[in-house]
Design an enzyme around this catalytic site. Structure first.
Site, mmCIF file in Angstrom:
data_model
loop_
_atom_site.group_PDB
_atom_site.id
_atom_site.type_symbol
_atom_site.label_atom_id
_atom_site.label_comp_id
_atom_site.label_asym_id
_atom_site.label_seq_id
_atom_site.Cartn_x
_atom_site.Cartn_y
_atom_site.Cartn_z
ATOM 1 N N CYS A 30 0.837 -1.194 0.000
ATOM 2 C CA CYS A 30 0.000 0.000 0.000
ATOM 3 C C CYS A 30 0.878 1.252 0.000
ATOM 4 O O CYS A 30 2.107 1.174 0.070
ATOM 5 C CB CYS A 30 -0.951 0.019 1.205
ATOM 6 S SG CYS A 30 -0.099 0.119 2.790
ATOM 7 N N CYS A 33 3.407 1.671 2.780
ATOM 8 C CA CYS A 33 4.673 0.946 2.589
ATOM 9 C C CYS A 33 5.644 1.785 1.784
ATOM 10 O O CYS A 33 6.850 1.833 2.090
ATOM 11 C CB CYS A 33 4.419 -0.380 1.875
ATOM 12 S SG CYS A 33 3.337 -1.520 2.766
ATOM 13 N N ASP A 441 8.784 23.408 -35.747
ATOM 14 C CA ASP A 441 9.853 23.759 -36.671
ATOM 15 C C ASP A 441 9.419 23.354 -38.083
ATOM 16 O O ASP A 441 8.679 22.379 -38.257
ATOM 17 C CB ASP A 441 11.129 23.015 -36.268
ATOM 18 C CG ASP A 441 12.258 23.249 -37.251
ATOM 19 O OD1 ASP A 441 12.589 24.416 -37.500
ATOM 20 O OD2 ASP A 441 12.790 22.255 -37.778
ATOM 21 N N ASP A 660 13.393 18.731 -34.736
ATOM 22 C CA ASP A 660 14.073 17.493 -35.079
ATOM 23 C C ASP A 660 15.589 17.592 -35.115
ATOM 24 O O ASP A 660 16.265 16.583 -35.296
ATOM 25 C CB ASP A 660 13.598 16.997 -36.443
ATOM 26 C CG ASP A 660 14.130 17.876 -37.570
ATOM 27 O OD1 ASP A 660 14.091 19.100 -37.413
ATOM 28 O OD2 ASP A 660 14.580 17.330 -38.583
ATOM 29 N N ASP A 664 17.332 22.855 -32.736
ATOM 30 C CA ASP A 664 16.067 22.995 -32.014
ATOM 31 C C ASP A 664 16.205 22.701 -30.527
ATOM 32 O O ASP A 664 15.265 22.901 -29.774
ATOM 33 C CB ASP A 664 15.004 22.059 -32.610
ATOM 34 C CG ASP A 664 14.727 22.350 -34.069
ATOM 35 O OD1 ASP A 664 14.651 23.545 -34.410
ATOM 36 O OD2 ASP A 664 14.591 21.410 -34.867
#
Length: 772
Positions: A30, A33, A441, A660, A664
């Site tokens: 739980c 714990c 982009d 990409d 960037d």
């Protein structure tokens, strides 16, 4: 950052300096714990942070410094001293469940408990049909006692460890509740008159323990399903590779373990086999199924010079591959690492759950005591008041609270990875669902990123062949898309560029490149750069303007000539016009994002004419400010920060940046959520992937929509789970305290609560990305 995932001692010894340790933690049930393990780990010397995940049953520990082996041993000792079992992470990912006599080993306690409890339940069923019978007291005692103290021993052990740590957990509640019911029954039997059939409650203790064991078993099975994505990724890596002879040490084809491969080795991949490592095809042609890595359902053609990814499936052709990356440097290892990182982390909303769990069990114990005293105070017999208190203890379990968030995150990040969307951490997942602004982009993200040289306009008296040779010499060492277009055009015309044709070549960020070609200083770059250099276009001015209006990207080739006195001036030799094509799904992706109410912006370093022409083809609205052109790479981050602001200058928008390339990376880091679009393995894409919170393994703009969609659905599941987890306790505890729920019903409800939360999270596995 170095990571230790509880490996062998030999590998630990070579992992310095240590900053991160991942280990399995067995025995947690739980949220309480989780809090106790984290508290124990954070007390250890050198530990700067510790994060424990209930769904994965694992802990991630961050250390400032120290010996790797000693730190790992200290972390394991702390877990064991807290009352839990330190485990090997890899062992916990095992696919096959151990079985005994054809039955999963962890199901045997449930079966034995059911067999012993069934005779105790039969009289209760008979009462529904007006049949009243009861087993002798000694038979009930014999049936219930093994369930209570043998099968239920785990609750006593864990509860005792919790008491020693001055905390509470689920096991403590179950142990106290069922022990009270068993003790009450034994007391009533002992004090009863000879021959008297006292009403006993052995069935409550035995059935509650059996139901809790059943619930934990079902929960464990459901949790294993949330880790299928990780196990499937691990299974992609073959065990052996066919190593080709090198003519020196190896004179024949040899099968070796994948772990023995080195960069530069050449391996043969037969039809139907998986590629053993990242590499480049050096001989043969085939097709590769990369669906498990990128989500791309169609096979990808591969020929000499193409990159292949370890783990992808070879098609019908046998190919030889030169190994480029192995082990932790491979794309598959990177993907597995990102998924594991996302599943090991905690979402911000989990902090609230942890705070609730810290006080939950003590509050429940107080409520149970108040229930006992309250019912006894109003005149109810002590045994009935005790049963109401037992019902409170049994039904109030923080299991569902502890599983609500991590189960949904594991399912969401796992299904996203299967479709080529890698989410770096839970924070990126949670923020992405709030995104209302997307900046994209242009080159390589919305367009193919493979521009072609459409044509050249040369100054009077200049030869086209000389222009193309000079431009190719300057661009020979560049990886820029326009540079590749120049080289392709030169090759098509049969122009061979000598390695030493250009000397002292250097790139000028966001502008172009310059160097000495055959001893003459030359520059190839943007119109803006030529203005800065003071190179007039002269008779080519009108043509440059016309090309821009047509949507072409225009570069200028200039050389330096002597001027008046000792000065030198730049003179334009030619205009080079480049064109790119929009990606197949770009316009549809923009349309779907707009339908979702997302603000859209295209950010480009190209001249405004080229940007506007491409925007028109993509369906972007330049008249509404959706096109931001002529942006230098270093200025993209500032543009992203500006998009957060409204007209009054207040930060109100959540921005995702999609890019990409290496240029960037600053903008991806500046955005609330960075999305790196990966086209191929290695190179600039890796830089973008490290800066981004989400990596799209395919260069398909529709993946942006898919990433936002899976984030929204995952956060929705988190909210649903938290609502039901809180609602269950808010409704269940008062009903148990008021005597509406018996301990048996309370035990069944508690067992089903955590199972329902995990099952609800598993519905995310049916998610499919939006299609064109």
């Amino acid at each position: 950052m170095d990571t230790i995932t509880d490996p062998s001692p030999a590998s630990v010894a070579h992992a310095l300096p240590l900053t991160q340790i991942d280990i399995g933690v067995g025995g947690m049930t739980c949220a309480s714990c989780v809090a106790r393990v984290e508290k124990a780990l954070r007390k250890q010397p050198g530990v700067t942070d510790a994060s424990v995940n209930l769904a994965t049953e694992s802990a991630r520990v961050m250390l400032s410094a120290g010996d790797a082996a000693e730190s790992l041993a200290r972390v394991k000792r702390a877990v064991r001293d807290a009352g839990y079992e330190p485990r090997n992470v890899e062992a916990m990912d095992a696919v096959d469940e151990p079985r005994v006599m054809g039955v999963p080993r962890d199901a045997w306690p449930v079966l034995i408990g059911a067999l012993l409890s069934a005779p105790l339940v039969v009289p209760m069923v008979g009462d529904l049909f007006g049949l009243h019978w009861m087993l002798p007291a000694w038979v009930q005692f014999v049936l219930a006692t093994p369930v209570q103290f043998v099968l239920g021993a785990r609750f006593y052990r864990a509860g005792w460890h919790a008491l020693k740590a001055f905390t509470g957990n689920m096991e403590l509640l179950v142990a106290i509740g069922t022990s009270a019911a068993w003790a009450l029954s034994t007391w009533l039997w002992w004090r009863g008159e000879a021959g008297e059939m006292a009403h006993l409650y052995y069935e409550a203790s035995a059935v509650v323990i059996t139901l809790v064991l059943l619930g934990k078993w079902l929960e464990a099975r459901a949790k294993r399903q949330t880790t299928t994505a990780i196990r499937a990724l691990h299974a992609l890596r073959p065990a052996h590779a066919h190593l080709l002879p090198d003519g020196v040490r190896r004179t024949e084809l040899t099968d070796v373990a994948v772990d023995e491969l080195l960069p530069g080795d050449v391996i043969r991949v037969l039809p139907g086999e998986r590629f053993a490592a990242d590499g480049t095809v050096v001989q043969g042609e085939t097709q590769a199924d990369e669906s498990m890595l990128t989500g791309e359902s169609l096979p990808v053609p591969k020929q000499v010079g193409d990159a292949v990814t370890g783990g992808s499936l070879n098609g019908e052709g046998a190919v030889d591959v030169r190994v480029r990356a192995i082990g932790a440097q491979s794309v598959l290892a990177h993907i597995i690492g990102l998924v594991q990182d996302a599943q090991a982390g905690k979402a911000p909303v989990q902090r609230m759950v942890d705070q609730v769990a810290a006080v939950f069990v003590p509050v429940v114990l107080v409520i149970a005591l108040a229930t006992l005293v309250g019912w006894w105070w109003v005149g109810v017999p002590m045994e009935e008041a005790l049963l109401h208190a037992v019902a409170v203890l049994v039904i109030a379990c923080p299991c569902a609270l502890g599983l609500a968030t991590p189960a949904a995150i594991m399912a969401g990040t796992g299904v996203a990875a299967q479709h080529g969307i890698l989410i770096k951490d839970a924070q990126a997942l949670e923020i992405a669902h709030r995104v209302d602004t997307v900046a994209l982009d242009k080159t390589g993200t919305l367009t193919e990123g493979h521009p072609r040289l459409l044509g050249m306009d040369v100054a009077p008296g200049v030869d086209e062949q000389v222009v193309l040779l000079s431009a190719a010499a300057l661009q020979a060492q560049s990886a820029h898309p326009l540079a590749r277009a120049v080289m392709e055009a030169a090759a098509a015309r049969g122009i061979d560029v000598a390695p030493d044709a250009a000397m002292a070549v250097q790139a000028v960020s966001g502008r172009g490149g310059q160097g000495r070609v055959n001893g003459v200083p030359m520059a190839l770059g943007s119109l803006r750069w030529m203005e800065e250099l003071g190179a007039p276009l002269g008779p080519l001015q009108a043509r440059a303007q016309a090309l821009q209006e047509e949507g072409a990207t225009v570069s200028v080739l200039a050389h330096q000539t002597p001027g008046a006195g000792d000065t030198a001036v730049w003179s334009v030799l030619a205009l080079l016009a480049f064109g790119d094509e929009p990606k197949a799904g770009a316009a549809e992706a923009i349309r779907q994002l707009r339908e979702q109410g997302v603000r859209l912006f295209m950010v480009s370093g190209d001249n405004r004419g080229a940007a506007l022409a491409m925007a028109a083809r993509l369906g972007l609205r330049a008249d509404q400010g959706e096109v931001i052109a002529e942006v230098l790479p270093g200025d993209k981050a500032a543009v992203v920060r500006q998009l957060r602001l409204n007209e009054a200058g207040a930060s109100v928008h959540t921005v995702a940046m999609v890019g990409d390339g290496v240029n960037d990376a600053p903008a991806l880091a500046a955005a609330d959520v960075g999305m790196a679009m990966s086209h191929s393995q290695g190179g600039s894409a890796d830089v973008a992937m490290h800066a981004a919170g989400i990596t799209l393994m395919r260069g398909d703009p529709m993946m942006v929509m898919a990433a936002l969609d899976v984030s929204r659905r995952t956060v929705s599941k988190i909210r649903q789970n938290l609502f039901w987890a809180f609602a269950y306790n808010v409704a269940g505890i008062p009903l148990a305290a008021l005597g509406v729920l018996s301990p048996v019903v309370a035990g069944a409800a508690m067992a089903l609560s955590s199972v329902s939360v995990v099952s609800n999270a598993l519905l995310l596995k049916r998610w499919k990305p939006p299609r064109r």
